[in-house]
Design a protein around this motif. Structure first.
Motif, PDB file in Angstrom:
ATOM      1  N   ASN A  47       8.218 -21.383  30.134  1.00 38.13           N
ATOM      2  CA  ASN A  47       9.506 -20.821  30.545  1.00 38.13           C
ATOM      3  C   ASN A  47      10.631 -21.346  29.658  1.00 38.13           C
ATOM      4  N   LEU A  78       0.782 -15.516  29.708  1.00 32.54           N
ATOM      5  CA  LEU A  78       1.984 -14.676  29.734  1.00 32.54           C
ATOM      6  C   LEU A  78       1.677 -13.237  29.331  1.00 32.54           C
ATOM      7  N   GLU A 117       6.883 -10.671  29.216  1.00 32.57           N
ATOM      8  CA  GLU A 117       7.362 -12.047  29.471  1.00 32.57           C
ATOM      9  C   GLU A 117       7.641 -12.779  28.164  1.00 32.57           C
ATOM     10  N   LEU A 176      11.263 -14.211  26.832  1.00 28.36           N
ATOM     11  CA  LEU A 176      11.381 -15.601  26.403  1.00 28.36           C
ATOM     12  C   LEU A 176      11.992 -15.697  24.994  1.00 28.36           C
TER      13      LEU A 176
END
Ligand code: SF4
Lengths: 328, 231
Positions: free
Chosen positions: A125, A147, A151, A155
């Motif tokens: 994250n 992921l 995602e 990021l």
């Protein structure tokens, strides 16, 4: 369009030469001890091997990364710190680390040494990645294989650290660095000793036409006659539950994301990684060559060729893994 | 980079022809079949010499094999009459014995690798990935898995070995014949194949039978049977 960087594995000097000759942009490798997550018998590099590897690769404009990506034992930091010092002395292009203590040591001792965050750190994250960047100056993060592509895109839009993702090879489906299955069965784990389901605890036996694999005395799988076999990795074991044998966690399937190059590029991924430091040089040569061809076609705007790598993979089946996981 | 490897006495002429490689494999399998017929003393001496040649050409690997713990690995080609017992550790040695001979079978070994001869040769020379062979069930292993892995990784860490050339170099006339054989294998096989195709079918089958019998004589097997099946 900038091409992806192609990051390739090597478990031996011959495998390194195979990867370089087949078109790697960088080769990652480990020292011959528990400081890296592929601490297998007969595998890996002595200090002299690394010096030779750096000479060979640099002469061909290829980089060398050293993975020092297990977690040091409490009260015994020596081998890990020495590995970092030696990697810096041998002029490798980057070290791949997971432990925050070791990252702090490397950042302080060797400010010019490029730091990459190992997949073993499981930084998935924005906050975690920012912390590693701000605290230690980490320049690249290898993303865990959990992921999805959207995602990853999100990021990348939020942090200015390069990202590297796995595109080919065996899958470690749990959050990396946090799996204790191997410790449970054998007392040894990829996180501390650098081995998941270690060969010292593996036995194969023929049971008629079937092949059984056991780990630490537990039967992990029984492959029927003619059925493709797999590694005796606990997460890919076929266990009897409710009276029927089934893959309870994950099937023995290999990752191949060659068809996702446009999506990964659009998601802002910088480097693509091939798994398999434990594999032979024939595998490494073939897979690296295939990916080199695919990346060059893609960068030139040509269609990505379909290259058959089926014969190389565990279980004989391939998946795009979490990247396109529909249920997510 | 480490010292460039010393040139083998026999230049490893590139073999791009698959059939030539298969031909070479069956030739060497036949040669291996003859080894125990020379008697234990002579065959042991020959293999000791082969090991010395290999150690000279691949010092890194052989040093690593000597540094391993004392253990025995049985390498068993399922389609040849002979198995090889390799002892690793300080007393590194190699012995060829008829398959199933007392004292050299699986019971005497810490680990066993079994597979078709040509596959084992490819594996030893690093032309093929051992894991892929294992996944496809072309190779079976039993006993000490870590020992097999250490042996595989050590040998695979060498640039491609050329066991045919190395083996030929300890047998004088063969050393000179091999490069010529390799250069000509493709065209010669082409001509043999073309001639075979021109023959009327009964004659063709006759020739195939003769070929099988010659190979059986050389390897000591019964034509048409696979001595490894079910073993
Ligand atoms: S058991 Fe599976 S998930 Fe756990 S560390 Fe090993 S490969 Fe990864």
């Amino acid at each position: 369009m900038d091409n992806f960087e192609l990051i390739c594995p090597a478990g031996t000097p011959a495998a390194l030469r195979a990867a370089v000759d087949a078109g790697a942009d960088a080769v990652y490798l480990g020292f011959r001890d528990e400081t890296n997550a592929r601490n297998f018998p007969g595998l890996n590099f002595t200090r002299q091997d690394v010096a030779d590897a750096v000479d060979y690769a640099h002469a061909r404009k290829v980089e060398v990364y050293v993975a020092i990506n297990t977690y040091p034992q409490a009260g015994n930091l020596g081998p890990w710190q020495k590995a970092v010092d030696d990697a810096a002395r041998l002029k490798v292009d980057a070290v791949i680390l997971a432990d925050p203590g070791l990252l702090a040591y490397a950042a302080k001792r060797h400010p010019d040494l490029r730091l990459h965050l190992s997949v073993q750190a499981s930084a998935a994250n924005v906050e975690a990645i920012r912390l590693y960047r701000d605290a230690f100056g980490v320049r690249r993060v290898v993303l865990p294989r959990v992921l999805t592509v959207p995602e990853i895109a999100k990021l990348n839009a939020e942090v200015d650290v390069e990202t590297e993702v796995f595109v080919f090879g065996g899958l470690c489906p749990m959050a990396e660095g946090r799996c204790s299955l191997s410790s449970y069965a054998t007392g040894l784990s990829p996180n501390k000793q650098g081995v998941c389901s270690p060969a010292t605890h593996v036995r194969y036996e023929q049971r008629g036409g079937a092949l059984a694999s056991t780990l630490g005395g537990f039967t992990i799988n029984v492959f029927g006659e003619g059925e493709q076999a797999g590694y005796p990795t606990l997460c890919k074991g076929r266990f009897v539950a409710g009276g029927a044998p089934a893959y309870l966690f994950e099937e023995p399937t290999s990752l191949n994301a060659m068809d996702l190059l446009p999506e990964l590029k659009a998601a802002g991924v910088h480097a693509l990684k091939i798994e398999g430091r434990q594999r032979g040089k024939a595998y490494i040569g073939a897979v690296v060559r295939a990916y080199r061809e695919a990346l060059d076609s893609f960068a030139a705007g040509r269609p990505v060729p379909h290259i058959d790598l089926q014969a190389m993979v565990e279980g004989g089946t391939q998946t795009t893994g979490a990247y396109t996981r529909a249920w997510r | 980079m480490r010292e460039p490897m010393r040139e083998p006495a026999v230049a490893p002429t590139a073999i791009d022809d698959d059939r030539a490689r298969r031909f070479e494999a069956s030739l060497s399998r036949a040669g291996l079949g003859l080894v125990p017929r020379l008697g234990e003393r002579v065959s042991d001496a020959l293999l000791a010499r082969l090991l010395r040649v290999l150690a000279e050409r691949h010092p890194r690997a052989f040093e690593a094999l000597r540094e391993m713990q004392d253990a025995c690995v049985l390498i068993e080609p399922v389609d040849a009459p002979v198995a090889l017992m390799m002892r690793v550790g300080p007393e590194l040695s190699l012995h060829a014995r008829p398959r199933g001979a007392v004292g050299t079978g699986a019971a005497a070994a810490d680990a066993v690798i079994r597979g078709p001869y040509a596959r084992l040769l490819d594996l030893l020379e690093g032309r093929i990935d051992g894991d892929a062979l294992f996944f496809r069930r072309e190779l079976t292993i039993s006993g000490d898995t870590a020992l097999i892995l250490a042996l595989r990784n050590t040998l695979d860490g060498e640039d491609e070995m050329d066991l045919m050339a190395d083996a030929a170099s300890i047998a004088g006339p063969l050393a000179r014949a091999l490069p010529v054989l390799r250069r000509n294998a493709g065209p010669v096989l082409d001509r043999v194949e073309a001639a075979r195709r021109l023959l009327p079918p009964p004659l063709r089958r006759g020739i195939e039978r003769i070929g099988a019998r010659i190979e059986a004589r050389l390897t000591g097997t019964v034509p048409g049977t696979n001595p490894g099946a079910g073993a």
